[in-house]
Design a protein around this motif. Structure first.
Motif, PDB file in Angstrom:
ATOM      1  N   ASP A   1      69.549  45.260  79.131  1.00 13.55           N
ATOM      2  CA  ASP A   1      68.948  46.558  79.429  1.00 13.55           C
ATOM      3  C   ASP A   1      67.560  46.675  78.816  1.00 13.55           C
ATOM      4  OD1 ASP A   1      70.678  47.934  81.051  1.00 13.55           O
ATOM      5  OD2 ASP A   1      71.558  49.161  79.466  1.00 13.55           O
ATOM      6  N   VAL A   2      66.770  47.573  79.382  1.00 16.29           N
ATOM      7  CA  VAL A   2      65.528  47.987  78.729  1.00 16.29           C
ATOM      8  C   VAL A   2      65.903  49.017  77.675  1.00 16.29           C
ATOM      9  CG1 VAL A   2      63.280  49.064  79.013  1.00 16.29           C
ATOM     10  CG2 VAL A   2      64.179  47.581  80.812  1.00 16.29           C
ATOM     11  N   MET A   3      65.474  48.786  76.438  1.00 18.89           N
ATOM     12  CA  MET A   3      65.837  49.668  75.336  1.00 18.89           C
ATOM     13  C   MET A   3      64.601  50.184  74.608  1.00 18.89           C
ATOM     14  SD  MET A   3      69.258  47.814  73.810  1.00 18.89           S
ATOM     15  CE  MET A   3      70.441  47.071  74.948  1.00 18.89           C
ATOM     16  N   GLN A   4      64.782  51.308  73.925  1.00 18.44           N
ATOM     17  CA  GLN A   4      63.692  51.965  73.200  1.00 18.44           C
ATOM     18  C   GLN A   4      63.564  51.366  71.805  1.00 18.44           C
ATOM     19  OE1 GLN A   4      62.395  55.295  74.615  1.00 18.44           O
ATOM     20  NE2 GLN A   4      60.641  54.811  73.339  1.00 18.44           N
ATOM     21  N   LEU A   5      62.395  50.780  71.515  1.00 22.49           N
ATOM     22  CA  LEU A   5      62.161  50.205  70.191  1.00 22.49           C
ATOM     23  C   LEU A   5      61.207  51.052  69.361  1.00 22.49           C
ATOM     24  CD1 LEU A   5      61.818  46.402  71.019  1.00 22.49           C
ATOM     25  CD2 LEU A   5      63.880  47.739  70.603  1.00 22.49           C
ATOM     26  N   GLY A   6      60.252  51.697  70.008  1.00 24.58           N
ATOM     27  CA  GLY A   6      59.283  52.544  69.319  1.00 24.58           C
ATOM     28  C   GLY A   6      59.509  54.010  69.622  1.00 24.58           C
ATOM     29  N   GLY A   7      58.508  54.830  69.286  1.00 18.91           N
ATOM     30  CA  GLY A   7      58.686  56.265  69.419  1.00 18.91           C
ATOM     31  C   GLY A   7      58.293  56.856  70.748  1.00 18.91           C
ATOM     32  N   ALA A   8      57.498  56.139  71.537  1.00 18.50           N
ATOM     33  CA  ALA A   8      56.955  56.719  72.766  1.00 18.50           C
ATOM     34  C   ALA A   8      57.702  56.226  73.997  1.00 18.50           C
ATOM     35  CB  ALA A   8      55.474  56.374  72.895  1.00 18.50           C
ATOM     36  N   HIS A   9      57.958  57.147  74.901  1.00 11.04           N
ATOM     37  CA  HIS A   9      58.542  56.784  76.197  1.00 11.04           C
ATOM     38  C   HIS A   9      57.417  56.295  77.110  1.00 11.04           C
ATOM     39  CE1 HIS A   9      60.555  57.068  80.074  1.00 11.04           C
ATOM     40  NE2 HIS A   9      61.700  57.244  79.446  1.00 11.04           N
ATOM     41  N   PRO A  10      57.698  55.365  78.016  1.00  9.85           N
ATOM     42  CA  PRO A  10      56.659  54.964  78.982  1.00  9.85           C
ATOM     43  C   PRO A  10      56.206  56.158  79.820  1.00  9.85           C
ATOM     44  CG  PRO A  10      58.561  53.493  79.092  1.00  9.85           C
ATOM     45  CD  PRO A  10      58.960  54.634  78.214  1.00  9.85           C
ATOM     46  N   GLU A  11      54.993  56.069  80.307  1.00  7.39           N
ATOM     47  CA  GLU A  11      54.522  57.058  81.273  1.00  7.39           C
ATOM     48  C   GLU A  11      55.303  56.886  82.571  1.00  7.39           C
ATOM     49  OE1 GLU A  11      50.297  56.781  81.806  1.00  7.39           O
ATOM     50  OE2 GLU A  11      49.917  56.641  79.656  1.00  7.39           O
TER      51      GLU A  11
ATOM     52  N   ASP B   1      54.534  52.909  95.198  1.00  5.06           N
ATOM     53  CA  ASP B   1      53.937  52.997  93.859  1.00  5.06           C
ATOM     54  C   ASP B   1      54.446  51.891  92.936  1.00  5.06           C
ATOM     55  OD1 ASP B   1      56.494  53.959  93.654  1.00  5.06           O
ATOM     56  OD2 ASP B   1      55.968  55.771  92.532  1.00  5.06           O
ATOM     57  N   ALA B   2      54.847  50.764  93.516  1.00  3.13           N
ATOM     58  CA  ALA B   2      55.407  49.657  92.727  1.00  3.13           C
ATOM     59  C   ALA B   2      54.444  49.194  91.640  1.00  3.13           C
ATOM     60  CB  ALA B   2      55.784  48.492  93.642  1.00  3.13           C
ATOM     61  N   GLN B   3      53.159  49.040  91.985  1.00  2.00           N
ATOM     62  CA  GLN B   3      52.211  48.534  90.999  1.00  2.00           C
ATOM     63  C   GLN B   3      52.033  49.507  89.832  1.00  2.00           C
ATOM     64  OE1 GLN B   3      48.666  46.381  92.158  1.00  2.00           O
ATOM     65  NE2 GLN B   3      49.295  46.399  94.295  1.00  2.00           N
ATOM     66  N   LEU B   4      52.045  50.818  90.110  1.00  2.60           N
ATOM     67  CA  LEU B   4      51.923  51.808  89.045  1.00  2.60           C
ATOM     68  C   LEU B   4      53.153  51.753  88.135  1.00  2.60           C
ATOM     69  CD1 LEU B   4      50.558  54.184  87.657  1.00  2.60           C
ATOM     70  CD2 LEU B   4      51.604  55.703  89.373  1.00  2.60           C
ATOM     71  N   LYS B   5      54.331  51.627  88.717  1.00  2.00           N
ATOM     72  CA  LYS B   5      55.556  51.523  87.923  1.00  2.00           C
ATOM     73  C   LYS B   5      55.501  50.302  87.007  1.00  2.00           C
ATOM     74  CE  LYS B   5      58.506  53.851  91.296  1.00  2.00           C
ATOM     75  NZ  LYS B   5      59.490  53.675  92.385  1.00  2.00           N
ATOM     76  N   ILE B   6      55.026  49.201  87.550  1.00  2.00           N
ATOM     77  CA  ILE B   6      54.924  47.970  86.757  1.00  2.00           C
ATOM     78  C   ILE B   6      53.909  48.134  85.638  1.00  2.00           C
ATOM     79  CG2 ILE B   6      54.199  45.547  86.822  1.00  2.00           C
ATOM     80  CD1 ILE B   6      55.343  45.492  89.702  1.00  2.00           C
ATOM     81  N   ARG B   7      52.735  48.732  85.942  1.00  2.00           N
ATOM     82  CA  ARG B   7      51.699  48.923  84.920  1.00  2.00           C
ATOM     83  C   ARG B   7      52.216  49.774  83.771  1.00  2.00           C
ATOM     84  NH1 ARG B   7      48.035  49.561  89.285  1.00  2.00           N
ATOM     85  NH2 ARG B   7      48.025  51.836  88.981  1.00  2.00           N
ATOM     86  N   ASN B   8      52.910  50.852  84.100  1.00  4.60           N
ATOM     87  CA  ASN B   8      53.431  51.731  83.055  1.00  4.60           C
ATOM     88  C   ASN B   8      54.441  51.006  82.170  1.00  4.60           C
ATOM     89  OD1 ASN B   8      51.865  53.876  83.900  1.00  4.60           O
ATOM     90  ND2 ASN B   8      53.476  54.782  85.158  1.00  4.60           N
ATOM     91  N   MET B   9      55.250  50.179  82.774  1.00  5.26           N
ATOM     92  CA  MET B   9      56.252  49.452  82.017  1.00  5.26           C
ATOM     93  C   MET B   9      55.608  48.380  81.141  1.00  5.26           C
ATOM     94  SD  MET B   9      59.742  47.874  83.539  1.00  5.26           S
ATOM     95  CE  MET B   9      61.166  47.616  82.490  1.00  5.26           C
ATOM     96  N   VAL B  10      54.673  47.646  81.719  1.00  4.85           N
ATOM     97  CA  VAL B  10      53.990  46.594  80.970  1.00  4.85           C
ATOM     98  C   VAL B  10      53.244  47.192  79.773  1.00  4.85           C
ATOM     99  CG1 VAL B  10      52.120  44.915  81.067  1.00  4.85           C
ATOM    100  CG2 VAL B  10      53.783  45.020  82.916  1.00  4.85           C
ATOM    101  N   LYS B  11      52.585  48.325  79.987  1.00  7.42           N
ATOM    102  CA  LYS B  11      51.850  48.982  78.905  1.00  7.42           C
ATOM    103  C   LYS B  11      52.784  49.335  77.754  1.00  7.42           C
ATOM    104  CE  LYS B  11      49.002  53.097  77.998  1.00  7.42           C
ATOM    105  NZ  LYS B  11      48.416  54.325  78.610  1.00  7.42           N
ATOM    106  N   SER B  12      53.968  49.848  78.078  1.00  2.93           N
ATOM    107  CA  SER B  12      54.912  50.254  77.052  1.00  2.93           C
ATOM    108  C   SER B  12      55.519  49.063  76.325  1.00  2.93           C
ATOM    109  CB  SER B  12      56.016  51.105  77.679  1.00  2.93           C
ATOM    110  OG  SER B  12      56.787  51.746  76.694  1.00  2.93           O
ATOM    111  N   ILE B  13      55.754  47.973  77.063  1.00  8.31           N
ATOM    112  CA  ILE B  13      56.241  46.741  76.422  1.00  8.31           C
ATOM    113  C   ILE B  13      55.173  46.201  75.476  1.00  8.31           C
ATOM    114  CG2 ILE B  13      56.879  44.329  76.823  1.00  8.31           C
ATOM    115  CD1 ILE B  13      58.236  45.271  79.420  1.00  8.31           C
ATOM    116  N   GLY B  14      53.925  46.213  75.934  1.00  6.76           N
ATOM    117  CA  GLY B  14      52.827  45.719  75.117  1.00  6.76           C
ATOM    118  C   GLY B  14      52.621  46.527  73.851  1.00  6.76           C
ATOM    119  N   ALA B  15      52.908  47.824  73.920  1.00  7.51           N
ATOM    120  CA  ALA B  15      52.765  48.699  72.752  1.00  7.51           C
ATOM    121  C   ALA B  15      53.934  48.585  71.784  1.00  7.51           C
ATOM    122  CB  ALA B  15      52.622  50.150  73.215  1.00  7.51           C
ATOM    123  N   GLY B  16      54.950  47.841  72.189  1.00  6.63           N
ATOM    124  CA  GLY B  16      56.121  47.684  71.325  1.00  6.63           C
ATOM    125  C   GLY B  16      57.098  48.836  71.388  1.00  6.63           C
TER     126      GLY B  16
END
Length: 275
Positions: A168-178, A247-262
């Protein structure tokens, strides 16, 4: 079905999905009469890492012709077909979205495999107690608001000694993805939780953790490749864009950004029910 579950099913539901998949495959020179399970992998493994992730998860559990498996949140059936085709397991898929279940059934018949697919909730499973040797949950928990209820249901339907494999995708930090993200368009249907929430829910029902790992680097590599495939005006005729929409690319960008932020990461967990 609750209002939240109805909203989740609406997020994933895509009318005419089967026909669009078949049309896309035809553009690639694949006819309905000669399709194989491998021909579907670009679209039917709707999770980070695709078929590579499914194989990595399966490599950690005992699954074979002797196994009766429940794939919870089975989507259009990719992991279920893989477990049947590659491991010989008897597989049942459970999913909240009627369009996904119907598409899964038709694609499975088309490639000559035997998994069965049922419409239903992971929080109220329509199965008898002690009915399965293995249960899998692949990128589904983000849509489940009640992890203790999920784990209670899994413990109920597993036989003694059974295995529960989670990716699963799980929450590691404090912020939810956009928003939007692949599993939700708004906060109303997004229920990310920390690994500790899964572990506590498992412990409460007597499921023992036997393996756990985060897959951050694996996720980044996958999204790099997926984003490249979606660039330009002509995305591939068969791919996850068919499931995620315009909006597939936007969904991917938001997810990648959140993964990158930890803040989030895909996490594997393998649990066992005492025998």
């Amino acid at each position: 079905m609750s209002l939240t579950e109805t909203d989740i099913a609406r997020h994933y539901g895509k009318r005419g999905l089967y026909e669009r998949i078949i049309t896309g495959l035809a553009e690639l020179g694949k006819s309905e009469e000669s399709l194989t399970p491998e021909d579907l992998k670009a679209v039917d493994e709707f999770h980070i890492g695709g078929i590579e992730a499914t194989r990595d998860l399966m490599a950690q559990i005992d699954i074979g012709p002797q196994s009766r498996v429940l794939d919870i949140g089975s989507g259009i059936g990719g992991p279920a077909r893989h477990m049947a085709h590659s491991h010989g397991a008897a597989v049942t898929g459970l999913d909240l979205t009627p369009e996904y279940v119907e598409t899964a059934r038709r694609l499975t018949t088309l490639v000559g495999l035997s998994p069965e697919f049922v419409v239903g909730s992971a929080l109220d499973m329509p199965f008898d107690d002690r009915n399965f040797d293995v249960a899998t949950l692949i990128h589904v928990g983000m849509n489940l608001p009640d992890k203790p209820k999920l784990f209670s249901e899994v413990a109920r339907i597993l036989r003694p000694g059974g295995t529960f494999a989670v990716y699963d995708v799980m929450q590691l930090g404090g912020a939810h993805p956009e928003f939007p993200v692949p599993w939700a368009s708004s906060a109303d249907t997004s229920f990310l939780d920390a690994p500790e929430t899964y572990l506590a829910a498992a412990d409460k029902v007597g499921l023992t953790l036997v393996a756990q790992r985060e897959r951050v680097a694996f996720a980044r590599d996958f999204f790099d490749r997926l984003s490249a495939s979606l660039q330009g005006a002509s995305p591939p005729p068969v791919g996850l864009g068919l499931l995620m929409g315009e909006d597939a690319q936007l969904k991917i960008r938001n997810m990648v950004k959140s993964i990158g932020a930890g803040d989030i990461a895909p996490v594997e967990m393998i649990f066992r029910l005492p025998g």
